[in-house]
Design an enzyme around this catalytic site. Structure first.
Site, PDB file in Angstrom:
ATOM      1  N   GLU A  51     -24.031 121.401  40.368  1.00 43.85           N
ATOM      2  CA  GLU A  51     -23.652 120.295  39.500  1.00 43.85           C
ATOM      3  C   GLU A  51     -23.083 119.127  40.315  1.00 43.85           C
ATOM      4  O   GLU A  51     -23.342 117.969  40.011  1.00 43.85           O
ATOM      5  CB  GLU A  51     -22.603 120.726  38.468  1.00 43.85           C
ATOM      6  CG  GLU A  51     -22.239 119.543  37.588  1.00 43.85           C
ATOM      7  CD  GLU A  51     -21.261 119.861  36.491  1.00 43.85           C
ATOM      8  OE1 GLU A  51     -20.707 120.962  36.460  1.00 43.85           O
ATOM      9  OE2 GLU A  51     -21.058 118.962  35.661  1.00 43.85           O
ATOM     10  N   ASP A  81     -23.263 126.099  38.613  1.00 44.23           N
ATOM     11  CA  ASP A  81     -22.198 125.281  38.017  1.00 44.23           C
ATOM     12  C   ASP A  81     -20.876 125.904  38.461  1.00 44.23           C
ATOM     13  O   ASP A  81     -20.494 126.979  37.989  1.00 44.23           O
ATOM     14  CB  ASP A  81     -22.308 125.269  36.485  1.00 44.23           C
ATOM     15  CG  ASP A  81     -21.455 124.153  35.887  1.00 44.23           C
ATOM     16  OD1 ASP A  81     -20.519 123.699  36.577  1.00 44.23           O
ATOM     17  OD2 ASP A  81     -21.716 123.745  34.741  1.00 44.23           O
ATOM     18  N   ILE A  83     -17.668 125.058  38.128  1.00 49.04           N
ATOM     19  CA  ILE A  83     -16.725 125.209  37.002  1.00 49.04           C
ATOM     20  C   ILE A  83     -17.367 124.529  35.806  1.00 49.04           C
ATOM     21  O   ILE A  83     -17.500 123.299  35.789  1.00 49.04           O
ATOM     22  CB  ILE A  83     -15.352 124.536  37.252  1.00 49.04           C
ATOM     23  CG1 ILE A  83     -14.714 125.046  38.543  1.00 49.04           C
ATOM     24  CG2 ILE A  83     -14.427 124.801  36.061  1.00 49.04           C
ATOM     25  CD1 ILE A  83     -13.373 124.378  38.846  1.00 49.04           C
ATOM     26  N   ASP A  84     -17.771 125.321  34.851  1.00 50.68           N
ATOM     27  CA  ASP A  84     -18.262 124.712  33.618  1.00 50.68           C
ATOM     28  C   ASP A  84     -17.080 124.671  32.652  1.00 50.68           C
ATOM     29  O   ASP A  84     -16.405 125.684  32.441  1.00 50.68           O
ATOM     30  CB  ASP A  84     -19.424 125.508  33.024  1.00 50.68           C
ATOM     31  CG  ASP A  84     -20.013 124.762  31.850  1.00 50.68           C
ATOM     32  OD1 ASP A  84     -20.363 123.583  32.020  1.00 50.68           O
ATOM     33  OD2 ASP A  84     -20.077 125.338  30.749  1.00 50.68           O
ATOM     34  N   THR A  86     -14.994 121.648  32.913  1.00 49.82           N
ATOM     35  CA  THR A  86     -14.033 121.023  33.831  1.00 49.82           C
ATOM     36  C   THR A  86     -12.865 120.384  33.078  1.00 49.82           C
ATOM     37  O   THR A  86     -11.712 120.475  33.521  1.00 49.82           O
ATOM     38  CB  THR A  86     -14.748 119.983  34.727  1.00 49.82           C
ATOM     39  OG1 THR A  86     -15.801 120.656  35.411  1.00 49.82           O
ATOM     40  CG2 THR A  86     -13.812 119.372  35.747  1.00 49.82           C
ATOM     41  N   ASP A 217     -25.849 123.825  33.269  1.00 48.81           N
ATOM     42  CA  ASP A 217     -25.121 124.222  32.066  1.00 48.81           C
ATOM     43  C   ASP A 217     -25.849 125.326  31.305  1.00 48.81           C
ATOM     44  O   ASP A 217     -25.248 126.037  30.507  1.00 48.81           O
ATOM     45  CB  ASP A 217     -24.965 123.018  31.113  1.00 48.81           C
ATOM     46  CG  ASP A 217     -23.935 122.020  31.626  1.00 48.81           C
ATOM     47  OD1 ASP A 217     -22.951 122.460  32.226  1.00 48.81           O
ATOM     48  OD2 ASP A 217     -24.141 120.810  31.431  1.00 48.81           O
TER      49      ASP A 217
END
Ligand code: IPD
Length: 308
Positions: A51, A81, A83-84, A86, A217
């Protein structure tokens, strides 16, 4: 991952905006770098899409502004990803996830989503089923109608008025549906990956989002949901495909998903027709005013000629 939990409560977290309310932290970048480098060490010929950055063949990370597309047909591609969720992370909200998917020939064949605060590790590979921690095989919920469904929707970082109005119209339509009755429950989690993991585990019945941030995502969660017996589709009900840029997604069991696709189409159609009508009315009003002004001018010119 323990450090991810610890960093979340750190008061001096460096937070930047990627534009508007879309955030990135130093921890996103650090996690992405560590995950990517660990995988790269094992699989040096594979491609990587993260990401926050893209991994260059030199073994270096470049900033996300570097142009990149989905790599060619044959390169197995890790989609990360770090940290999905954030924004949740920045606020200390527990719905955050780390997601890793592997795509081969544009098909996601493996997915892992870790929810560090809940300490739940969801994983699936093509043909191998989906599991959470050491639990049994996961199964999506059997809810057949929105009236029995706990639906999750996110409104990401887009703050355009027209988009928000449409998004709220869609939710309003679900919340007030006459047949078979209104939606049982609506949630917004702030993490696409948490949503997909919970749909795979049958704890949420369906997930609908217009505007997911990118392939990272959805990639890992797609195979989780599919291996748990569900489907992940685009807005028209078409198979969800890996594509760069923002996307739209509907996930859940097949019957509920096709009902949601039809309902979204219905609302979008109505809003679109209303918008066209408003434009037509505006054009009509302007034309009428123009004709009125022209008639007045002609009358005035006629009167001037007669008096002269
Ligand atoms: C976002 C989250 C959010 C979703 C957005 C995503 P990020 O990812 O998943 O829930 O609504 O579409 O971009 O920025 O938190 O990694």
């Amino acid at each position: 991952m323990a450090s991810l939990r610890a960093r979340q409560s750190r008061p001096c977290l460096a937070v930047e905006s990627k534009g508007g309310v879309d955030l990135v932290t130093e921890v996103d970048r650090l996690c992405e770098k560590e995950i990517t480098q660990a995988l790269h060490a094992e699989y040096p010929t594979h491609a990587f899409i993260g990401e926050e950055s893209t991994f260059l063949s030199t073994g270096e990370l470049s900033s996300s502004s570097a142009p990149f597309g989905l790599p060619g047909e044959s390169a197995p591609t890790w989609i990360i990803d770090p940290i999905d969720g954030t924004t949740n992370f920045v606020h200390g909200h527990p719905f955050i996830a780390v997601a890793i998917g592997l795509s081969i020939h544009q098909d996601v064949v493996l997915g892992v989503i870790y929810l560090p605060v809940l300490n739940e590790m969801y994983r699936a590979w093509r043909g191998g089923g989906a599991r959470c921690n050491d639990g049994p095989l996961l199964k999506v919920s059997g809810a057949q109608s929105i009236h029995d469904a706990l639906l999750v929707n996110n409104i990401g970082s887009c703050r355009e008025e027209e988009f928000l109005q449409l998004s709220f119209h869609r939710l309003y339509a679900l919340m007030t549906a006459k047949l078979p009755g209104p939606l049982q429950g609506l949630r917004m989690s702030g993490s696409a990956c948490v949503n997909l993991a919970l749909v795979a585990g049958g704890r949420l019945d369906a997930y609908v989002e217009d505007g997911v941030g990118g392939v990272w995502d959805v990639a890992a969660g797609k195979i989780l949901v599919e291996e748990a017996g569900g489907v992940v589709v685009g807005w028209e009900g078409e198979p969800w495909v890996l594509r760069m840029g923002r996307g739209r997604v509907i996930a859940g069991n097949a019957a509920l998903v096709s009902d949601l696709v039809a309902r979204m189409r219905d609302v979008d159609g109505r809003v679109w027709r209303r918008k066209r009508l408003r434009v037509a009315l505006k054009v009509g009003m302007i034309a009428l005013m123009g004709m009125g002004l022209l008639a007045m001018r002609r009358r005035r010119e006629g009167a001037t000629r007669r008096s002269g």
